[in-house]
Design an enzyme around this catalytic site. Sequence first.
Site, mmCIF file in Angstrom:
data_model
loop_
_atom_site.group_PDB
_atom_site.id
_atom_site.type_symbol
_atom_site.label_atom_id
_atom_site.label_comp_id
_atom_site.label_asym_id
_atom_site.label_seq_id
_atom_site.Cartn_x
_atom_site.Cartn_y
_atom_site.Cartn_z
ATOM 1 N N ILE A 41 5.011 9.755 13.811
ATOM 2 C CA ILE A 41 3.768 10.545 13.789
ATOM 3 C C ILE A 41 3.680 11.556 14.921
ATOM 4 C CG2 ILE A 41 2.385 8.861 12.515
ATOM 5 C CD1 ILE A 41 1.225 7.919 15.193
ATOM 6 N N THR A 43 5.948 13.479 18.598
ATOM 7 C CA THR A 43 6.997 13.514 19.615
ATOM 8 C C THR A 43 6.525 14.360 20.781
ATOM 9 O OG1 THR A 43 8.730 13.353 17.934
ATOM 10 C CG2 THR A 43 9.395 14.118 20.105
ATOM 11 N N VAL A 49 6.340 8.641 19.024
ATOM 12 C CA VAL A 49 5.353 7.664 18.561
ATOM 13 C C VAL A 49 5.496 7.453 17.060
ATOM 14 C CG1 VAL A 49 2.899 7.078 18.430
ATOM 15 C CG2 VAL A 49 3.769 8.359 20.398
ATOM 16 N N LYS A 64 5.000 3.491 20.884
ATOM 17 C CA LYS A 64 5.579 4.606 21.642
ATOM 18 C C LYS A 64 6.902 4.159 22.249
ATOM 19 C CE LYS A 64 4.683 7.488 25.743
ATOM 20 N NZ LYS A 64 3.672 7.851 26.765
ATOM 21 N N ASP A 179 -1.981 8.616 27.387
ATOM 22 C CA ASP A 179 -0.888 9.127 28.233
ATOM 23 C C ASP A 179 -1.244 9.187 29.717
ATOM 24 O OD1 ASP A 179 1.457 10.148 29.169
ATOM 25 O OD2 ASP A 179 1.630 11.705 27.652
#
Length: 377
Positions: A41, A43, A49, A64, A179
């Site tokens: 889904i 990058t 991911v 991930k 993140d």
Amino acid sequence: MFPQTTMDHILHPTPREGYYVVELNRSVWVVPNYYINLTPIGTGAYGTVCAAECTRSGTRVAIKKFNRPFQSIIHARRTYRELRLLRCMCHENIIDLLDVFTPNENVNDIEDVYFVSMLMGADLSNILKIQRLNDDHIQFLVYQILRGLKYIHSADIIHRDLKPSNIAVNEDCELKILDFGLARQTDSEMTGYVATRWYRAPEIMLNWMHYTQTVDVWSVGCILAELITGKTLFPGSDHIDQLTRIMSVTGTPDEEFLKKISSEEARNYIRNLPKMTRRDFKRLFAQATPQAIDLLEKMLHLDPDRRPTAKEAMEHEYLAAYHDETDEPIAEEMDLNDDVRADTIDEWKKIIWEEISDFQKNVAFADEEEDEEKMES
């Protein structure tokens, strides 16, 4: 020339017990058997991911896989930092770490690290590509970003990489910040390289060694502007172009501001730029409400000392429909082990291996307690 059987083994290594191999976009993934139906889904620079189903919990998850987490000490430190932060954080607007694993069987062989979190529907960058949002949606999204930031900042942490692709949203418009690989605790000398350039606060590009949590508030201002207009506010092609674009909106800084810049080279560069006057935000954001414009002006102030904190921004009248101080928690004290140092890749492998092992022990203990409670009831 390798025999075919040997080549197959190199491309698709025999997995440890309880794991299986799947190739996705020319990348080999080795995951536990209870994660099935993996679908790519997304990058990014630091990882790929996939969506997957967890047969243990019956839920959809995001997995991930880090890109070469032990390629360098910097990569390893980034992986450790994100793992430690996600383990410590617990907030509705911050992504939760459900699982972390490595398919490698011992610390000396560890090469890959995978994080597992709740699967969200999309990220803000996806949403911005396909639809324009109404003002109610924008208010709710920005409020949730700031609510998560208030929690992050209360732990004395700066995210440093807020951008639309790092903000996940589900179909109910519920939002989580993603993140944390570039996040770190504040210290007296903050490094200059962080964040995607377009959302980066000017004081970082001006090579200040010290900056504050308001760098994240600047990023939220850039995101708010993009939500309103559907366009990136400062799409600079390089550092100089980025700074020029910013000053074409904010105007050339005054001497009071320039004195705060520690880099003499940066000060002289700005002084030699053509004088630029501040743009009228009412014209620049003609479709925005007066309240949204006022908040934008405050968050996109060139002087970081004059920007609001995340807490202050949440209290702005633009977000009055959602602001509720009784439901805006701050962080408890976190043991982030931010003073952990290692001089070699092997030392970082040991540190991360121990962190993964500790996480899995805690999860196993929690599962046992849950099973006991079910039996008692």
